[in-house]
Design an enzyme around this catalytic site. Structure first.
Site, PDB file in Angstrom:
ATOM      1  N   LYS A  76      52.381   5.988  60.312  1.00  0.00           N
ATOM      2  CA  LYS A  76      51.142   4.745  60.729  1.00  0.00           C
ATOM      3  C   LYS A  76      52.067   4.842  62.025  1.00  0.00           C
ATOM      4  O   LYS A  76      53.161   4.925  61.474  1.00  0.00           O
ATOM      5  CB  LYS A  76      51.164   4.073  59.150  1.00  0.00           C
ATOM      6  CG  LYS A  76      50.207   2.713  59.521  1.00  0.00           C
ATOM      7  CD  LYS A  76      50.618   1.658  59.294  1.00  0.00           C
ATOM      8  CE  LYS A  76      49.276   0.640  59.605  1.00  0.00           C
ATOM      9  NZ  LYS A  76      49.602  -0.373  58.129  1.00  0.00           N
ATOM     10  N   SER A 151      44.501  -1.457  56.843  1.00  0.00           N
ATOM     11  CA  SER A 151      44.961  -1.485  58.028  1.00  0.00           C
ATOM     12  C   SER A 151      45.425  -0.093  58.124  1.00  0.00           C
ATOM     13  O   SER A 151      45.371   1.077  59.070  1.00  0.00           O
ATOM     14  CB  SER A 151      45.913  -2.350  59.208  1.00  0.00           C
ATOM     15  OG  SER A 151      47.453  -2.236  58.330  1.00  0.00           O
ATOM     16  N   SER A 175      47.646  -3.540  52.659  1.00  0.00           N
ATOM     17  CA  SER A 175      47.183  -2.038  54.113  1.00  0.00           C
ATOM     18  C   SER A 175      46.951  -0.443  53.781  1.00  0.00           C
ATOM     19  O   SER A 175      46.730   0.146  54.137  1.00  0.00           O
ATOM     20  CB  SER A 175      47.546  -2.763  55.282  1.00  0.00           C
ATOM     21  OG  SER A 175      46.966  -3.336  56.233  1.00  0.00           O
TER      22      SER A 175
END
Ligand code: GLN
Length: 484
Positions: A76, A151, A175
């Site tokens: 990420k 996210s 997330s």
């Protein structure tokens, strides 16, 4: 193309010579190029990954390769990797290069994993749909009109499409778990303090945890066993010994509890409720004890979460001043205008909203009314879970009140968006481990996630239960055509 089915099989195939690291990396790169329009990766480390693959192929031949040899990992874009760019999907960090690697990344590299690139996410990990990225939304690979969740939406979509074998995400309020459920993969948020946060760009430091997104539970256990444990760079990491999670996945019969108020919540979609009821009936039929326990503060948890996390974010994000890192406005001509213009142009609207909210709840005169009250709620949630864990080992429920929703459907209404995290937030407020595993499909064929919360540092038991569940079902292997 090699059909990846987990780290254990991969290791065997690499050892026997049935596949090579080089060909694995080429497969992933091919898939990334084929589906570039989904906007999953912000950057692919193509050449570098190939060179590393060749090195690891050699190590395998020599018998000196690590536990994760050949496993292709995506990061990420808020997890630092030395000498590589990291932007938290924000303009304010565009073209910023990491000066050091996060501890999680160091540990993956030490076990010979191959890092393939950085995945798109909501800006500074603030969001539930991946629509808040400064570099455009990610599309859900199962249906391109839909969000992948957020996210860590890019990480979940990358695993679902086989663009990597494993991805790292971060979870402050859901997330990792919510995008895992929207994309039909496994997502694990460890106990707060299980995994070092060193090198994770901070959103809300007392909530944030790094964790794996994987195709199956066993892979999550492998990755967790590598990235967990003591770290001199993060004082909040626990020194509790790390279990060999992947070696002990024998089945267990945990005592299960459902949280009453969660199943009665207004926003819970009927298709998710129906799915959950079906699963609970199945569990009961196979001999599990399933109780219902009271969870009275549910309606206060989303507000408390947004008070506390925005407060922490307003402080954490103050370092992005236009001076130390990344973007600086070209129109600035003195110190004040450097701050103002760089921050005004560099941050996106959701991040600005949260900085303002966080600054407000911390301001003199309002501190007691908001921040202090939210802290008290945080304690009550932890107490409620402590009470529940006297009666049970695992709390089950849905990961999200809905399946993946259309891009744009909730972006105009922040409250609707925030409510999507109602089931994942409690674990972050209490610091407990949580996990989402694929649990079949809703009425329209979209994946539904089953959410588990365990007691502090009970990841081993949680993984064993999840593995047992996955052995008895094949939902994680029944993705729509074209999806791995
Ligand atoms: N959707 C939640 C938020 O926007 C959770 C984000 C996260 O876990 N990083 O804060």
């Amino acid at each position: 193309m090699y059909r990846y089915s987990g780290i254990v099989n991969l290791s065997a195939d690499l050892k026997s010579g049935a596949v090579s690291c080089i060909s694995l990396v080429s497969d992933c790169i091919l898939r990334i190029h084929e589906k570039q329009h989904l906007n999953i990766f912000l950057e692919v480390f193509e050449e570098e990954a190939k060179i590393r693959a060749a090195e690891i192929d050699l190590k395998i031949k020599q018998g000196s390769a690590g536990k994760l040899a050949g496993v292709v990992v995506a990061l990420k874009d808020n997890i630092c990797y030395k000498d590589h760019r990291v932007s938290a999907s924000s303009r304010i960090l565009e073209n910023f290069t990491s000066l050091y690697s996060s501890t999680a990344v160091e540990r993956l590299l030490a076990e010979d994993a191959i890092i393939i690139g950085r995945t798109n996410c909501d800006e500074f990990a603030m969001g539930s749909s991946n629509e808040n990225s400064a570099f455009g939304p990610v599309q859900n690979p199962i249906d391109e009109q839909l969000v992948p969740g957020g996210s860590s939406g890019g990480s979940a979509a990358a695993v679902a499409t086989g663009m990597c074998h494993v991805a790292l995400g971060s979870d402050t309020g859901g997330s990792i778990r919510q995008p895992a459920s929207f994309c039909g993969v496994v997502g694990l948020k460890p106990t707060y303090g299980r995994v070092s946060r060193w090198g994770l760009i901070a959103y809300a430091s007392s909530f944030d945890q790094i964790g794996p997104l994987t195709q199956n539970v066993e892979d999550a256990a492998w990755v967790l066993s590598v990235i967990s444990g003591k770290d001199e760079y993060d004082a909040t990491v626990s020194s509790q010994p790390v279990e060999a999670y992947h070696k002990n996945l024998t089945s267990v019969q945990p005592r299960i509890a459902l949280l009453k108020q969660c199943l009665e919540a207004e926003g819970l979609d009927s298709e998710i409720k129906a799915r959950l009821n079906f699963l609970v009936d199945e569990l009961k039929k196979s001999g599990f004890r399933v109780e219902s326990v009271d969870f009275p503060y549910l309606e206060y948890l989303v507000p408390a979460y947004y008070v506390l996390t925005t407060a922490e974010a307003s402080s954490n994000l103050s370092r992005f001043s236009g001076i130390h890192y990344g973007y600086r406005s070209a129109e600035a001509n003195d110190l004040e205008s450097t701050y103002k213009k760089s921050r005004s142009n560099g941050f996106g609207p959701e991040v600005k909203r949260r900085i303002m909210l966080g600054t407000f709840v911390l301001s003199a005169g309002y501190y007691d009314a908001y921040y202090l009250k939210a802290q008290k709620i945080r304690r009550l949630v932890a107490d409620d879970f402590a009470q529940a864990f006297k009666e049970c080992d695992l709390v089950l429920g849905p990961t999200s009140p809905t399946v993946a929703f259309p891009i744009g459907a909730k972006s105009a209404d922040p409250v609707q968006m925030y409510l999507n995290d109602i089931y994942t937030i409690p674990a972050n407020l209490a610091g407990l481990p949580g996990m989402s595993i694929p649990a079949g499909f809703g009425e329209h064929g979209l994946p539904v996630g089953l959410h588990m919360v365990g007691n502090y540092f009970s990841e081993e038991r949680m993984l064993r239960a999840a593995h047992h569940f996955q052995q008895a079902t094949d939902w994680h292997q029944r993705m729509p055509e074209g999806i791995v």
